[in-house]
Design an enzyme around this catalytic site. Structure first.
Site, short mmCIF file in Angstrom:
data_model
loop_
_atom_site.label_atom_id
_atom_site.label_comp_id
_atom_site.label_asym_id
_atom_site.label_seq_id
_atom_site.Cartn_x
_atom_site.Cartn_y
_atom_site.Cartn_z
N SER A 44 2.09 -7.53 -5.77
CA SER A 44 2.69 -6.28 -5.78
C SER A 44 4.15 -5.98 -5.78
O SER A 44 4.44 -5.04 -6.00
CB SER A 44 2.11 -5.68 -4.23
OG SER A 44 0.63 -5.47 -4.30
N VAL A 248 0.83 -9.79 -1.80
CA VAL A 248 -0.16 -11.08 -0.95
C VAL A 248 0.06 -12.15 -1.81
O VAL A 248 -0.45 -13.09 -0.79
CB VAL A 248 -1.49 -10.38 -1.60
CG1 VAL A 248 -1.95 -9.15 -0.66
CG2 VAL A 248 -2.07 -10.39 -2.80
N1 GLU Z 1 -3.22 -7.97 -6.56
C1 GLU Z 1 -3.20 -7.39 -5.20
C2 GLU Z 1 -4.45 -6.56 -5.41
O1 GLU Z 1 -4.48 -5.30 -6.01
C3 GLU Z 1 -1.96 -6.71 -4.86
C4 GLU Z 1 -1.74 -6.46 -3.49
C5 GLU Z 1 -0.66 -6.98 -2.66
O2 GLU Z 1 0.06 -7.85 -3.29
O3 GLU Z 1 -0.10 -6.53 -1.94
O4 GLU Z 1 -5.21 -6.65 -4.67
#
Ligand code: GLU
Length: 262
Positions: A44, A248
């Site tokens: 993110s 994440v």
């Molecule tokens: N790739 C993650 C998702 O869409 C991004 C969320 C994050 O990094 O907080 O679930």
């Protein structure tokens, strides 16, 4: 403390003991400590950048017709829209999928991704190669029920043309680009330079090139301060008080305006 995200299997297998901090000042002084050369996916941390690209290319009025700028106070992937039926802000999943739909949307998927990588390259001063992690991308795509659900939830509103995605949005292609984008790979050194460009009003400290306008950076940093840490944003603003964005993969991009990126 804490634990790995496990809803994307590939992320759950990463060594949680890895820890590195990099800083880059607005005049290009750098300091790195710990595991600063280990690659990780931006996840993110790509969201503020995408928001910036959308603002630069389409303008604030257009972008905010489709996405709000209030914190949601909820988890990053909450199945929830604001009273207008729009995502709350560009830094939660729904809002980030929305801004992704606006990125170079007139082009083929391949050139859309190519252009995103180019922006990352410019934001980091061209000092390093920007990578891509295919296993994480495939893993994320395979476990993306919630992101598909969020997209169709937003699209449902499009039937009355009041909200939802911009016309001609292809949801599958948008999600494809979103997953690829989250799987861009950097290390803390690279990310600190990207953050320093934001700290420096959009001008990269090494190339002297203006990548984002100061107006765009002001908007990016405002949403990072209020929404960048999801349902911990208020607490983070209260305790730390500077714009930040978490991902994440365990990454945090922090900006101290006019001082440095971390
Ligand atoms: N790739 C993650 C998702 O869409 C991004 C969320 C994050 O990094 O907080 O679930």
């Amino acid at each position: 403390e804490g634990k790995n995200a496990d809803y994307i299997p590939q992320l759950s297998r990463i060594n949680p003991e890895q820890y590195g901090i990099s800083i880059c000042s607005i005049d290009g002084q750098r300091y790195n400590i710990g595991d600063t050369e280990i690659d990780f996916t931006v996840q993110s941390c790509c969201k503020p950048i995408n928001y910036g690209i959308a603002l630069e290319n389409l303008g604030e009025d257009y972008v905010h017709k489709y996405v709000g700028r209030e914190p949601s106070g909820q988890a990053f992937n909450e199945l929830l829209l604001n009273k207008k039926g729009n995502p709350h802000n560009p830094l939660i999943n729904s809002g980030a999928i929305m801004t992704t739909s606006m990125l170079f949307s007139e082009e083929e998927l391949s050139s859309r991704f190519e252009k995103l990588i180019e922006v990352w390259y410019k934001l980091s001063g061209g000092l390093y190669k920007i990578g891509f992690n295919n296993p994480v991308y495939l893993s994320e795509k395979k476990t993306a029920d919630r992101n598909y659900a969020l997209s169709y939830f937003m699209n449902e509103k499009n039937e009355n043309k009041k909200t939802g995605f911009p016309d001609n949005t292809d949801i599958n292609e948008t999600l494809e680009l979103y997953f690829q984008n989250c799987s861009i790979e950097v290390n803390t050194k690279i990310l600190s330079i990207v953050a320093s460009t934001l700290a420096n009003g959009g001008i990269n400290p090494f190339t002297g090139k203006q990548i984002f306008s100061s107006e765009t950076v002001k908007n990016i940093l405002s949403v990072m301060l209020t929404c960048g840490m999801y349902d911990y944003s208020g607490e983070f603003a209260f305790k730390i008080g500077i714009p930040a964005k978490s991902g994440v993969s365990g990454s945090i991009m922090i900006v101290i305006p006019n001082v440095m990126g971390i």
